[in-house]
Write a protein that holds these residues in place. Structure first.
Motif, PDB file in Angstrom:
ATOM      1  N   THR A  22       0.833  -1.203   0.000  1.00  0.00           N
ATOM      2  CA  THR A  22       0.000   0.000   0.000  1.00  0.00           C
ATOM      3  C   THR A  22       0.866   1.251   0.000  1.00  0.00           C
ATOM      4  OG1 THR A  22      -1.713   1.187   1.249  1.00  0.00           O
ATOM      5  CG2 THR A  22      -0.144  -0.081   2.525  1.00  0.00           C
ATOM      6  N   ARG A  40      -5.654  -5.273  12.133  1.00  0.00           N
ATOM      7  CA  ARG A  40      -5.925  -4.044  11.385  1.00  0.00           C
ATOM      8  C   ARG A  40      -4.623  -3.453  10.860  1.00  0.00           C
ATOM      9  NH1 ARG A  40      -9.299  -3.895  15.892  1.00  0.00           N
ATOM     10  NH2 ARG A  40     -11.525  -3.742  15.447  1.00  0.00           N
ATOM     11  N   HIS A  61      -4.631   6.430   8.568  1.00  0.00           N
ATOM     12  CA  HIS A  61      -5.642   5.586   7.944  1.00  0.00           C
ATOM     13  C   HIS A  61      -5.525   4.159   8.465  1.00  0.00           C
ATOM     14  CE1 HIS A  61      -5.977   8.845   4.833  1.00  0.00           C
ATOM     15  NE2 HIS A  61      -7.247   8.476   4.934  1.00  0.00           N
ATOM     16  N   TYR A  98      -7.155   0.115   7.992  1.00  0.00           N
ATOM     17  CA  TYR A  98      -7.971  -0.840   7.236  1.00  0.00           C
ATOM     18  C   TYR A  98      -8.443  -1.938   8.188  1.00  0.00           C
ATOM     19  CZ  TYR A  98      -9.516  -4.372   3.943  1.00  0.00           C
ATOM     20  OH  TYR A  98     -10.271  -5.288   3.271  1.00  0.00           O
ATOM     21  N   CYS A 113     -12.690  -1.630   4.137  1.00  0.00           N
ATOM     22  CA  CYS A 113     -12.339  -0.326   3.561  1.00  0.00           C
ATOM     23  C   CYS A 113     -11.374   0.391   4.488  1.00  0.00           C
ATOM     24  CB  CYS A 113     -13.593   0.519   3.335  1.00  0.00           C
ATOM     25  SG  CYS A 113     -14.446   0.971   4.858  1.00  0.00           S
ATOM     26  N   TRP A 114     -10.713   1.434   3.940  1.00  0.00           N
ATOM     27  CA  TRP A 114      -9.809   2.278   4.729  1.00  0.00           C
ATOM     28  C   TRP A 114     -10.624   3.352   5.439  1.00  0.00           C
ATOM     29  CZ3 TRP A 114      -4.763   1.061   5.348  1.00  0.00           C
ATOM     30  CH2 TRP A 114      -4.184   0.191   4.425  1.00  0.00           C
TER      31      TRP A 114
END
Length: 529
Positions: free
Chosen positions: A416, A463, A482, A484, A490-491
């Protein structure tokens, strides 16, 4: 009724049972004038009658009245009415009002009449707005105490919707002292839910940011910890931060951290924007979180930044990185705590910096990065300290990726953030992808909502957390955290850092506060009762 062939059409007298005279008079008045006289003393009975007789025109006036004049004392009743009779738009408005003003609504008498199913649904909403999760706990207790004989069996299930990891230690004490927990047949399960206080806290280590005058970049020595996550109106989030300690001089960025045996290790990086080796660091530090003491350890064998570091088998492995602004490294070294020394291991196949590394099921994996010619690489490989690298399927998104993070999610690896090569130059990479070692294949993953180039990243309780960094497109630093959550898919933006740090490192540290003694709290609660 009179002309449609129903039973009433054949009767001399038709009884309208359960309808007050004034309600029928109001309906007849509406037939001739198109008007209704409405106030809070009349609205409930009149709306129920209009629903029964399916008078849509008059009903719309009542629903408009309820929607426009809703307040903390009436919104729960409006929501129950809408749910009971399938008034979708009114229900949506009432639910939004309840969630936005939950703290005040839960103190009203009408809140105690909310059905169990509806209350459970409200507690699970991310948009529920409270100053503290303790307010949610108190609301649940208040609701159960209103009808304890009927509602006590529901207490354990309701408490599972309270996000207990967000409770502070003092709030946890208050919760554990609640006598109601021990009167329910499922009291044990409820107590186990409440006692899940987080023993670890999200920590930000170092990094650099722009000063208050926007004149220069300033490296940080601060180690921040997230004390509490706040939920505001709608999707607004905020994080309460606390300074845990300061890294011993000098400050650093583009470094790495590792957590081994409950101790924080801080490795390498830069101390300022300089030239060549004058700006790079060998310095290797260890922080005892519980004792709050720093210790300087033997220097690494090679100065480096934009490298990666992982823990495996009780050792810390440092892989690749940059020697200066143009020369990448393929060297790998490892630290052995029992010997308090560094050793060189098998080098990487390619000199690389800005890559990411992670450990999954006892195996080190390395993804992406840039070579000495500033080319972004799409590579993925496994690494063994004795045998070196063995190639795996390359990443499938874009032509390469660097300055990103790679995190473990179950039995897979999620890549990511970072940047991607464009023609010309580089740009932000928001797309994410996930690697499955069993099939040696990549698949899609929800994209990040904002850029994160050279962020901090870590995993906790299943997470994924991606923190800070910058944007290649705008050259601006990011202040956002952020997360996830696999359950949501979803973020989620949890809020902002104290400053928009980039080139930082993050991890979850053991809480420096003394642990809560659950058993003593339980004993005190029983004796008080």
């Amino acid at each position: 009724m009179l002309c449609g062939g129903l039973r009433e059409s054949r009767e001399d007298v038709v009884w309208l049972r359960g309808i007050s005279g004034w309600v029928l008079e109001s309906i007849l008045h509406f037939f001739y004038t198109g008007r209704l006289w409405l106030d809070w003393s009349r609205i409930w009975e009149l709306t129920t009658a209009l629903l029964q007789f399916q008078l849509e025109g008059a009903l719309s006036l009542c629903t408009d009245f309820l929607r426009e004049r809703m307040d903390e004392g009436s919104c729960a009743d409006v929501l129950v009415l809408a749910e009971t009779h399938g008034l979708v738009q009114l229900g949506q408005a009432a639910e939004e009002y309840v969630l936005t003003h939950f703290q005040k609504v839960s103190a009203e008498e009408s809140f105690r009449a909310v059905p169990l199913v509806l209350l459970s649904r409200l507690l699970q909403k991310d948009s529920l707005c409270v100053e503290s999760e303790m307010e949610v706990f108190r609301a649940v207790v208040s609701w159960v105490e209103d009808q304890p004989e009927d509602r006590l069996p529901s207490l354990p299930d309701l408490l599972r919707h309270v996000r207990t990891p967000l409770l502070s230690r003092s709030e946890l004490q208050e919760a554990l002292h609640c006598p109601l927990l021990h009167r329910s047949p499922g009291a044990r399960g409820a107590v186990e839910t409440v006692q899940h206080l987080p023993v670890q806290v999200l920590a930000l280590v170092g990094g650099d940011t722009v000063d208050d005058d926007f004149m220069k970049r300033v490296p940080s020595r601060t180690v921040w910890s997230a004390q509490r996550f706040h939920r505001g109106p709608g999707l607004i989030r905020a994080i309460e931060w606390k300074c845990v300690t300061n890294i011993p001089e000098p400050a650093r960025f583009r470094h790495c951290v590792c957590l081994l045996n409950s101790k924080l290790y801080v490795l390498g990086g830069r101390k300022y924007y300089g030239s060549l080796d004058l700006a790079l660091q060998y310095i290797f530090l260890r922080f005892d979180v519980l004792q709050k003491k720093w210790e300087e350890l033997p220097d690494m064998l090679r100065q480096r930044d934009y490298f990666s570091a992982v823990c495996l088998g009780g050792r810390i492995y440092v892989l690749g990185g940059s020697w200066d602004y143009s020369q990448c490294l393929n060297e790998v070294e490892s630290y052995r705590p029992e010997e308090n020394s560094w050793r060189m291991d098998h080098p990487l196949d390619t000199a690389v910096c800005g890559h990411a590394a992670a450990v999954l099921e006892g195996q080190i994996y390395i993804s992406g990065g840039c070579d000495s010619h500033h080319r972004c690489l799409p590579i993925m490989c496994g690494y063994d300290p004795v045998r070196g690298c063995f190639p795996r399927a390359p990443m499938s998104v874009g032509a390469g990726r660097a300055g990103h993070a790679m995190l473990v999610l179950g039995s897979r690896l999620v890549v990511t953030g970072g940047l991607q090569p464009l023609c010309p130059g580089f740009g932000d990479q928001l797309l994410c992808e996930v690697y499955d070692p069993q099939s040696d294949s990549w698949s899609s993953f929800p994209a990040l909502p904002r850029p994160h180039l050279s962020p901090g990243a870590t995993v906790h309780d299943g997470r994924l957390y991606v923190v800070g960094g910058s944007s290649a497109d705008t050259a601006r630093d990011s202040k956002w955290v952020h997360c996830y959550d696999p359950k949501k898919g979803c973020w989620e933006n949890l809020g902002a850092m104290p400053f928009p740090y980039t080139d930082l490192a993050v991890c979850f540290l053991p809480s420096p506060d003394p642990p809560v003694k659950i058993n003593s709290f339980l004993n005190e609660s029983f004796s008080t009762k």
